[in-house]
Design an enzyme around this catalytic site. Structure first.
Site, PDB file in Angstrom:
ATOM      1  N   ARG A 123       0.824  -1.063   0.017  1.00  0.00           N
ATOM      2  CA  ARG A 123       0.006   0.053  -0.116  1.00  0.00           C
ATOM      3  C   ARG A 123       0.968   1.260   0.180  1.00  0.00           C
ATOM      4  O   ARG A 123       1.850   1.414   0.342  1.00  0.00           O
ATOM      5  CB  ARG A 123      -1.075   0.033   1.163  1.00  0.00           C
ATOM      6  CG  ARG A 123      -1.678   1.363   1.171  1.00  0.00           C
ATOM      7  CD  ARG A 123      -2.939   1.254   2.385  1.00  0.00           C
ATOM      8  NE  ARG A 123      -2.510   0.986   3.293  1.00  0.00           N
ATOM      9  CZ  ARG A 123      -3.535   0.620   4.408  1.00  0.00           C
ATOM     10  NH1 ARG A 123      -4.846   0.863   4.074  1.00  0.00           N
ATOM     11  NH2 ARG A 123      -3.364   0.603   5.487  1.00  0.00           N
ATOM     12  N   ARG A 157       2.230   4.124   4.747  1.00  0.00           N
ATOM     13  CA  ARG A 157       1.839   4.723   5.988  1.00  0.00           C
ATOM     14  C   ARG A 157       2.523   4.195   7.153  1.00  0.00           C
ATOM     15  O   ARG A 157       3.043   3.047   7.363  1.00  0.00           O
ATOM     16  CB  ARG A 157       0.558   4.162   5.937  1.00  0.00           C
ATOM     17  CG  ARG A 157      -0.656   5.172   6.260  1.00  0.00           C
ATOM     18  CD  ARG A 157      -1.893   4.615   6.002  1.00  0.00           C
ATOM     19  NE  ARG A 157      -2.499   3.703   7.223  1.00  0.00           N
ATOM     20  CZ  ARG A 157      -3.852   3.165   7.132  1.00  0.00           C
ATOM     21  NH1 ARG A 157      -4.627   3.525   6.258  1.00  0.00           N
ATOM     22  NH2 ARG A 157      -4.190   2.789   8.361  1.00  0.00           N
TER      23      ARG A 157
END
Ligand code: AP5
Length: 215
Positions: A123, A157
């Site tokens: 991601r 993240r």
């Protein structure tokens, strides 16, 4: 129509919530996004929340409930809303009930833990607009730049680091999974088995919504 997306971290709640939001023209409300905004703005609440988020733990119920309380009274929620990542504990679900918030449908996106770990490692997110990508399954058309806002350079993240992902998964199994029973008992839980391709999960999600509308 008021919808909740349930599922493990990285199951694809945010991805599907955005699709449904566009299709039904109702807002998608993510407590994770709102908390990350507070962290970026370095508010007192954001700084407190960061301690929990960085460890893969849940932010205390009272903090998250106060965020949701303020958000749900905004005019754009009048015709319905999608909750992505709230509730995450039984007390949070009980809060919704006590406040008279009617939930029509709870969609649980079911993805095995092994798959989650693989997805999280790929991601990438835009630090400017929050758009989420996957290096294999949903790449940005502009390489490592965000093709939604065109400004941000995509990053990993903070809580997608492998050791934090394992802790988030454990938190999910202990504290959020019991919500499946909570909503199943009310007869409003539907499960979508997360597919390899985002579009296939989207099709299954829309089928659940269509069946609900026709029922
Ligand atoms: P939050 O931001 O809500 O994180 P999360 O629930 O862990 O969910 P994610 O955003 O990681 O994943 P997702 O299910 O939305 O998946 P996505 O669509 O991005 O919360 C972060 C933290 O905030 C929590 O850990 C907690 O500390 C705190 N918090 C938030 N809400 C709280 C609450 N209510 N109470 C207390 N604390 C709270 O997809 C993941 C990846 O997979 C993406 O790269 C995507 O492109 C890809 N992908 C999606 N679908 C598919 C598919 N079908 N096939 C292949 N790849 C796919």
């Amino acid at each position: 129509m008021n919808i909740i997306f349930l599922g493990a971290p990285g199951a694809g709640k945010g991805t599907q919530a955005d699709n449904v939001s566009t299709e039904l023209n109702i807002p998608s409300i993510s407590t994770g996004v709102m908390l990350r905004e507070a962290v970026a703005d370095k508010t007192v609440m954001g700084l407190k929340a960061k301690e929990y988020m960085d460890k893969g733990a849940l932010v205390p119920d009272d903090v998250v409930i106060s965020i949701i309380k303020e958000r749900l009274v905004k005019p754009d929620c009048k015709n319905g809303f999608i909750l992505d990542g709230f509730p995450r504990t039984v007390p949070q679900a009980e809060y919704l009930e006590k406040s008279g918030v009617v939930i029509d449908l709870v969609i649980d996106i079911d993805v095995p833990d092994e798959k989650i770990i693989e997805r999280m490692s790929g991601r990438r997110v835009c630090p400017d607009c929050g758009a989420s990508y996957h290096v294999v399954y949903k790449p940005s058309k502009k390489g490592d730049m965000c093709d939604k806002c065109g400004k941000g350079k995509l990053i990993v993240r903070n809580d997608d680091k492998p050791e934090v992902v394992l802790s988030r998964l454990q938190t999910y199994h202990e504290q959020t999974k019991p919500l499946k029973d909570f909503y199943a008992k009310k007869g409003i839980l539907k499960t979508v088995i997360g597919q390899e391709e985002v579009a296939d999960t989207t099709n299954l999600t829309f089928e659940v919504i269509k069946n609900f509308k026709n029922s």
